[in-house]
Write a protein that holds these residues in place. Structure first.
Motif, PDB file in Angstrom:
ATOM      1  N   UNK A   1     -13.297  73.337  29.363  1.00 60.77           N
ATOM      2  CA  UNK A   1     -14.707  73.549  28.927  1.00 60.77           C
ATOM      3  C   UNK A   1     -15.289  72.225  29.527  1.00 60.77           C
ATOM      4  N   UNK A   2     -16.646  72.662  29.808  1.00 59.14           N
ATOM      5  CA  UNK A   2     -17.670  71.619  30.164  1.00 59.14           C
ATOM      6  C   UNK A   2     -18.354  71.240  29.033  1.00 59.14           C
ATOM      7  N   UNK A   3     -18.592  70.031  28.694  1.00 62.05           N
ATOM      8  CA  UNK A   3     -19.563  69.690  27.807  1.00 62.05           C
ATOM      9  C   UNK A   3     -20.879  69.279  28.288  1.00 62.05           C
ATOM     10  N   UNK A   4     -21.945  69.819  27.814  1.00 60.97           N
ATOM     11  CA  UNK A   4     -23.453  69.227  28.170  1.00 60.97           C
ATOM     12  C   UNK A   4     -24.377  69.211  26.948  1.00 60.97           C
ATOM     13  N   UNK A   5     -24.763  67.744  26.909  1.00 61.26           N
ATOM     14  CA  UNK A   5     -25.658  67.395  25.977  1.00 61.26           C
ATOM     15  C   UNK A   5     -27.135  67.646  26.300  1.00 61.26           C
ATOM     16  N   UNK A   6     -27.939  68.161  25.358  1.00 59.69           N
ATOM     17  CA  UNK A   6     -29.359  68.248  25.700  1.00 59.69           C
ATOM     18  C   UNK A   6     -30.123  67.719  24.436  1.00 59.69           C
ATOM     19  N   UNK A   7     -31.101  66.905  24.991  1.00 59.18           N
ATOM     20  CA  UNK A   7     -32.417  66.552  24.051  1.00 59.18           C
ATOM     21  C   UNK A   7     -33.534  66.619  24.553  1.00 59.18           C
ATOM     22  N   UNK A   8     -34.839  66.477  23.928  1.00 57.34           N
ATOM     23  CA  UNK A   8     -36.100  66.361  24.314  1.00 57.34           C
ATOM     24  C   UNK A   8     -36.375  65.086  25.260  1.00 57.34           C
ATOM     25  N   UNK A   9     -35.572  64.244  25.266  1.00 59.12           N
ATOM     26  CA  UNK A   9     -35.765  63.039  25.835  1.00 59.12           C
ATOM     27  C   UNK A   9     -35.858  63.190  27.335  1.00 59.12           C
ATOM     28  N   UNK A  10     -36.375  62.461  28.135  1.00 59.77           N
ATOM     29  CA  UNK A  10     -36.553  62.660  29.692  1.00 59.77           C
ATOM     30  C   UNK A  10     -35.435  62.114  30.362  1.00 59.77           C
ATOM     31  N   UNK A  11     -35.198  62.450  31.466  1.00 62.59           N
ATOM     32  CA  UNK A  11     -34.045  62.448  32.301  1.00 62.59           C
ATOM     33  C   UNK A  11     -33.921  60.824  32.730  1.00 62.59           C
ATOM     34  N   UNK A  12     -35.052  60.012  32.620  1.00 64.88           N
ATOM     35  CA  UNK A  12     -35.087  58.630  32.793  1.00 64.88           C
ATOM     36  C   UNK A  12     -34.433  57.905  31.649  1.00 64.88           C
TER      37      UNK A  12
ATOM     38  N   UNK B   1     -21.672  54.549  28.692  1.00 60.10           N
ATOM     39  CA  UNK B   1     -20.548  55.088  29.250  1.00 60.10           C
ATOM     40  C   UNK B   1     -20.225  56.540  29.238  1.00 60.10           C
ATOM     41  N   UNK B   2     -21.084  57.321  29.084  1.00 55.88           N
ATOM     42  CA  UNK B   2     -20.834  58.687  29.020  1.00 55.88           C
ATOM     43  C   UNK B   2     -20.491  59.393  30.277  1.00 55.88           C
ATOM     44  N   UNK B   3     -19.815  60.465  30.257  1.00 56.07           N
ATOM     45  CA  UNK B   3     -19.133  60.899  31.416  1.00 56.07           C
ATOM     46  C   UNK B   3     -19.385  62.309  31.263  1.00 56.07           C
ATOM     47  N   UNK B   4     -20.802  62.883  30.991  1.00 57.16           N
ATOM     48  CA  UNK B   4     -20.916  64.226  30.931  1.00 57.16           C
ATOM     49  C   UNK B   4     -22.191  64.324  31.314  1.00 57.16           C
ATOM     50  N   UNK B   5     -22.962  65.586  31.609  1.00 58.12           N
ATOM     51  CA  UNK B   5     -24.172  65.944  31.906  1.00 58.12           C
ATOM     52  C   UNK B   5     -24.995  65.845  30.640  1.00 58.12           C
ATOM     53  N   UNK B   6     -26.078  65.058  30.813  1.00 59.75           N
ATOM     54  CA  UNK B   6     -27.067  65.038  29.719  1.00 59.75           C
ATOM     55  C   UNK B   6     -28.409  65.692  30.206  1.00 59.75           C
ATOM     56  N   UNK B   7     -28.865  66.660  29.755  1.00 60.57           N
ATOM     57  CA  UNK B   7     -30.025  67.595  30.230  1.00 60.57           C
ATOM     58  C   UNK B   7     -31.292  67.286  29.347  1.00 60.57           C
ATOM     59  N   UNK B   8     -32.423  66.935  29.929  1.00 61.83           N
ATOM     60  CA  UNK B   8     -33.615  66.737  29.529  1.00 61.83           C
ATOM     61  C   UNK B   8     -34.575  68.144  29.099  1.00 61.83           C
TER      62      UNK B   8
END
Length: 170
Positions: free
Chosen positions: A74-85, A95-102
């Motif tokens: 399984x791939x973990x993907x985190x999403x919030x309304x914050x910007x990519x920056x 030190x997170x090691x999973x994608x965080x999407x904006x």
């Protein structure tokens, strides 16, 4: 009276629903689409905001559990309304090691499509979705904003998707 499910008590996509595809910034110059991850389970973790204490704890716990997710492919993907920056700085600092999407602009569009946008606050719910390799929601949960839901529900859902590996983590 506003009865929209996006106000406080979201009505998340339920098991059996087709997970809406999306393409969101993963870094300031790269995007990721849900459809790119087809063929294996995906854990979508919507969270209200970078840098908040509960979100930091929740994502830290998920980061520590990455090997357990990988056991189920399984791939973990985190999403919030914050910007990519903001995500880039937050992820590097923690030190997170999973994608965080904006889900930044249009603000909360993906959270809305999953039924977990809190319009009054302009953030997403603290919501988890387990999506199977064919793109269907198999489990979803919305927790109170102030509560870290942990990983047990996600791991149980992943275990149900992979019955041949049930005994490995016991």
């Amino acid at each position: 009276m506003n009865t929209s499910p996006s106000v406080h008590h979201a009505s998340p996509l339920q098991p059996g629903a087709q997970a809406p595809d999306f393409t969101l910034p993963a870094t300031p110059d790269q995007t990721m689409s849900l459809s790119e991850l087809r063929g294996a389970p995906v854990v979508l973790a919507f969270y209200p905001a970078d840098w908040s204490p509960v979100c930091s704890d929740e994502l830290g716990l998920f980061n520590a559990a990455l090997d357990m997710f990988k056991h189920y492919e399984a791939q973990l993907v985190a999403i919030s309304v914050d910007s990519a920056w903001s995500h880039a700085a937050f992820s590097t600092q923690r030190g997170y090691h999973f994608p965080m999407l904006a889900d930044f602009e249009p603000k909360g569009a993906v959270a809305r499509s999953y039924g977990v946008y809190r319009a009054a606050e302009g953030v997403s719910e603290r919501a988890l979705f387990v999506i199977d390799g064919a793109g269907f929601v198999r489990w979803s949960d919305v927790s109170p904003i102030s509560i870290n839901p942990g990983v047990d529900g996600v791991l149980d859902a992943l275990q149900r998707l992979a019955p041949t590996t049930q005994q490995v983590l016991s």
